[in-house]
Design a protein around this motif. Structure first.
Motif, PDB file in Angstrom:
ATOM      1  N   GLN A 144       9.150  -6.602  -9.415  1.00  0.00           N
ATOM      2  CA  GLN A 144       9.730  -7.901  -9.081  1.00  0.00           C
ATOM      3  C   GLN A 144      10.994  -7.671  -8.274  1.00  0.00           C
ATOM      4  OE1 GLN A 144       9.953 -11.271 -11.912  1.00  0.00           O
ATOM      5  NE2 GLN A 144      12.178 -11.021 -11.711  1.00  0.00           N
ATOM      6  N   ILE A 145      11.107  -8.409  -7.156  1.00  0.00           N
ATOM      7  CA  ILE A 145      12.294  -8.340  -6.320  1.00  0.00           C
ATOM      8  C   ILE A 145      12.833  -9.753  -6.135  1.00  0.00           C
ATOM      9  CG2 ILE A 145      11.575  -6.231  -5.137  1.00  0.00           C
ATOM     10  CD1 ILE A 145      10.716  -8.008  -2.755  1.00  0.00           C
ATOM     11  N   ARG A 146      14.102  -9.838  -5.746  1.00  0.00           N
ATOM     12  CA  ARG A 146      14.678 -11.163  -5.500  1.00  0.00           C
ATOM     13  C   ARG A 146      15.821 -11.069  -4.507  1.00  0.00           C
ATOM     14  NH1 ARG A 146      15.721 -14.512  -9.723  1.00  0.00           N
ATOM     15  NH2 ARG A 146      14.737 -13.156 -11.211  1.00  0.00           N
TER      16      ARG A 146
ATOM     17  N   ASP B  24      15.859  -2.441   1.887  1.00  0.00           N
ATOM     18  CA  ASP B  24      16.798  -1.996   2.916  1.00  0.00           C
ATOM     19  C   ASP B  24      16.938  -2.998   4.064  1.00  0.00           C
ATOM     20  OD1 ASP B  24      16.998   0.296   1.370  1.00  0.00           O
ATOM     21  OD2 ASP B  24      15.648   1.459   2.644  1.00  0.00           O
ATOM     22  N   PHE B  25      15.817  -3.555   4.538  1.00  0.00           N
ATOM     23  CA  PHE B  25      15.875  -4.473   5.677  1.00  0.00           C
ATOM     24  C   PHE B  25      16.157  -5.912   5.266  1.00  0.00           C
ATOM     25  CE2 PHE B  25      13.382  -7.067   8.881  1.00  0.00           C
ATOM     26  CZ  PHE B  25      14.375  -7.071   9.839  1.00  0.00           C
ATOM     27  N   LEU B  26      15.327  -6.473   4.391  1.00  0.00           N
ATOM     28  CA  LEU B  26      15.493  -7.885   4.038  1.00  0.00           C
ATOM     29  C   LEU B  26      16.588  -8.138   3.004  1.00  0.00           C
ATOM     30  CD1 LEU B  26      11.884  -9.370   3.994  1.00  0.00           C
ATOM     31  CD2 LEU B  26      13.620  -9.518   5.773  1.00  0.00           C
ATOM     32  N   GLY B  27      17.057  -7.111   2.316  1.00  0.00           N
ATOM     33  CA  GLY B  27      18.181  -7.279   1.396  1.00  0.00           C
ATOM     34  C   GLY B  27      17.835  -7.759   0.000  1.00  0.00           C
ATOM     35  N   PHE B  28      16.581  -7.585  -0.414  1.00  0.00           N
ATOM     36  CA  PHE B  28      16.196  -7.931  -1.779  1.00  0.00           C
ATOM     37  C   PHE B  28      16.731  -6.880  -2.736  1.00  0.00           C
ATOM     38  CE2 PHE B  28      13.164 -10.506   0.467  1.00  0.00           C
ATOM     39  CZ  PHE B  28      12.814 -11.533  -0.394  1.00  0.00           C
ATOM     40  N   THR B  29      16.882  -7.252  -4.000  1.00  0.00           N
ATOM     41  CA  THR B  29      17.202  -6.295  -5.056  1.00  0.00           C
ATOM     42  C   THR B  29      15.984  -6.205  -5.974  1.00  0.00           C
ATOM     43  OG1 THR B  29      18.192  -8.023  -6.422  1.00  0.00           O
ATOM     44  CG2 THR B  29      19.685  -6.758  -5.016  1.00  0.00           C
ATOM     45  N   ILE B  30      15.850  -5.074  -6.616  1.00  0.00           N
ATOM     46  CA  ILE B  30      14.729  -4.851  -7.533  1.00  0.00           C
ATOM     47  C   ILE B  30      15.160  -5.266  -8.931  1.00  0.00           C
ATOM     48  CG2 ILE B  30      13.208  -3.118  -8.562  1.00  0.00           C
ATOM     49  CD1 ILE B  30      13.582  -1.489  -5.919  1.00  0.00           C
ATOM     50  N   ASP B  31      14.408  -6.213  -9.523  1.00  0.00           N
ATOM     51  CA  ASP B  31      14.685  -6.637 -10.896  1.00  0.00           C
ATOM     52  C   ASP B  31      14.085  -5.674 -11.899  1.00  0.00           C
ATOM     53  OD1 ASP B  31      16.058  -8.912 -10.098  1.00  0.00           O
ATOM     54  OD2 ASP B  31      14.346 -10.238 -10.315  1.00  0.00           O
ATOM     55  N   TRP B  32      12.838  -5.301 -11.659  1.00  0.00           N
ATOM     56  CA  TRP B  32      12.159  -4.374 -12.561  1.00  0.00           C
ATOM     57  C   TRP B  32      10.923  -3.793 -11.874  1.00  0.00           C
ATOM     58  CZ3 TRP B  32       7.329  -6.298 -13.079  1.00  0.00           C
ATOM     59  CH2 TRP B  32       7.148  -7.672 -13.119  1.00  0.00           C
ATOM     60  N   GLU B  33      10.456  -2.669 -12.426  1.00  0.00           N
ATOM     61  CA  GLU B  33       9.256  -1.990 -11.948  1.00  0.00           C
ATOM     62  C   GLU B  33       8.368  -1.691 -13.142  1.00  0.00           C
ATOM     63  OE1 GLU B  33      10.224   1.526  -9.744  1.00  0.00           O
ATOM     64  OE2 GLU B  33      11.724   0.497  -8.527  1.00  0.00           O
TER      65      GLU B  33
ATOM     66  N   PHE C 229       0.808  -1.219   0.000  1.00  0.00           N
ATOM     67  CA  PHE C 229       0.000   0.000   0.000  1.00  0.00           C
ATOM     68  C   PHE C 229       0.840   1.267   0.000  1.00  0.00           C
ATOM     69  CE2 PHE C 229      -2.477  -3.291   2.135  1.00  0.00           C
ATOM     70  CZ  PHE C 229      -3.607  -3.297   1.342  1.00  0.00           C
ATOM     71  N   ASP C 230       2.126   1.142   0.250  1.00  0.00           N
ATOM     72  CA  ASP C 230       3.001   2.302   0.361  1.00  0.00           C
ATOM     73  C   ASP C 230       4.352   1.908  -0.225  1.00  0.00           C
ATOM     74  OD1 ASP C 230       5.151   3.934   1.591  1.00  0.00           O
ATOM     75  OD2 ASP C 230       3.533   4.822   2.782  1.00  0.00           O
ATOM     76  N   GLU C 231       4.713   2.535  -1.337  1.00  0.00           N
ATOM     77  CA  GLU C 231       5.950   2.168  -2.032  1.00  0.00           C
ATOM     78  C   GLU C 231       7.191   2.412  -1.189  1.00  0.00           C
ATOM     79  OE1 GLU C 231       6.168   3.974  -5.900  1.00  0.00           O
ATOM     80  OE2 GLU C 231       4.022   3.598  -6.217  1.00  0.00           O
ATOM     81  N   ALA C 232       7.252   3.526  -0.488  1.00  0.00           N
ATOM     82  CA  ALA C 232       8.427   3.828   0.325  1.00  0.00           C
ATOM     83  C   ALA C 232       8.595   2.795   1.435  1.00  0.00           C
ATOM     84  CB  ALA C 232       8.322   5.238   0.913  1.00  0.00           C
ATOM     85  N   LYS C 233       7.514   2.437   2.088  1.00  0.00           N
ATOM     86  CA  LYS C 233       7.574   1.418   3.148  1.00  0.00           C
ATOM     87  C   LYS C 233       7.983   0.066   2.575  1.00  0.00           C
ATOM     88  CE  LYS C 233       6.262   3.192   7.128  1.00  0.00           C
ATOM     89  NZ  LYS C 233       7.207   3.243   8.219  1.00  0.00           N
ATOM     90  N   ALA C 234       7.463  -0.267   1.392  1.00  0.00           N
ATOM     91  CA  ALA C 234       7.817  -1.541   0.758  1.00  0.00           C
ATOM     92  C   ALA C 234       9.313  -1.590   0.460  1.00  0.00           C
ATOM     93  CB  ALA C 234       7.002  -1.751  -0.520  1.00  0.00           C
ATOM     94  N   ARG C 235       9.862  -0.523  -0.074  1.00  0.00           N
ATOM     95  CA  ARG C 235      11.294  -0.478  -0.378  1.00  0.00           C
ATOM     96  C   ARG C 235      12.121  -0.550   0.911  1.00  0.00           C
ATOM     97  NH1 ARG C 235      11.760   1.115  -5.814  1.00  0.00           N
ATOM     98  NH2 ARG C 235       9.876   2.151  -6.548  1.00  0.00           N
ATOM     99  N   GLU C 236      11.696   0.193   1.924  1.00  0.00           N
ATOM    100  CA  GLU C 236      12.405   0.178   3.208  1.00  0.00           C
ATOM    101  C   GLU C 236      12.461  -1.233   3.784  1.00  0.00           C
ATOM    102  OE1 GLU C 236      10.644   1.321   7.317  1.00  0.00           O
ATOM    103  OE2 GLU C 236      11.531   3.155   6.502  1.00  0.00           O
ATOM    104  N   PHE C 237      11.339  -1.939   3.730  1.00  0.00           N
ATOM    105  CA  PHE C 237      11.275  -3.277   4.307  1.00  0.00           C
ATOM    106  C   PHE C 237      11.975  -4.321   3.449  1.00  0.00           C
ATOM    107  CE2 PHE C 237       9.278  -7.418   4.903  1.00  0.00           C
ATOM    108  CZ  PHE C 237       9.462  -7.591   6.270  1.00  0.00           C
ATOM    109  N   TYR C 238      11.578  -4.417   2.185  1.00  0.00           N
ATOM    110  CA  TYR C 238      12.083  -5.506   1.347  1.00  0.00           C
ATOM    111  C   TYR C 238      13.509  -5.286   0.849  1.00  0.00           C
ATOM    112  CZ  TYR C 238       7.614  -7.833   1.461  1.00  0.00           C
ATOM    113  OH  TYR C 238       6.497  -8.506   1.892  1.00  0.00           O
TER     114      TYR C 238
END
Length: 120
Positions: free
Chosen positions: A45-47, A24-33, A13-22
């Motif tokens: 997509q993240i991985r 910054d915190f969990l260490g996923f990288t973004i494949d594409w948006e 529901f919130d892009e900034a929160k999603a990026r912070e969690f997935y």
């Protein structure tokens, strides 16, 4: 015929929160948006390692409060990595079960990632 692993879709529901969690915190990288238009919701997509997830802001995708069961080797290392980040909203611990060690982390949208290292 070949059936590939499923790619879970999690509602955000919130892009900034999603990026912070997935990321910054969990260490996923973004494949594409993807967005159909600049003002429309994000789908990305993240991985991390072999784990691939789709995060969606679209109201028809996924149900908030979903749970994922993620098999992992090295769960203690992941737990130590996450704890060292001192993230203000999660300090996951390890839980010993008869069948393995688990660690559960909830995202800001109520989705739960349940990591499990089976006993060998």
């Amino acid at each position: 015929m070949k059936i590939s692993p499923a790619v879970p879709i999690l509602r955000i529901f919130d892009e900034a929160k999603a990026r912070e969690f997935y990321v910054d915190f969990l260490g996923f990288t973004i494949d594409w948006e993807h967005r159909f238009e600049p003002s429309l919701p994000l789908y990305m997509q993240i991985r991390r390692g072999e784990l691939m997830l789709h995060l969606s802001g679209h109201h028809g995708d996924a149900t908030p409060g979903s749970a994922l069961f993620v098999r992992i080797a090295g769960i203690a290392e992941l737990q130590a990595e996450l704890t060292a980040k001192q993230y203000g909203y999660a300090r996951p611990g390890l839980v010993e079960q008869d069948w393995g060690t688990t660690m559960e982390v909830a995202d800001p949208f109520g989705n739960r990632l349940r990591f499990c290292q089976n006993q060998d």
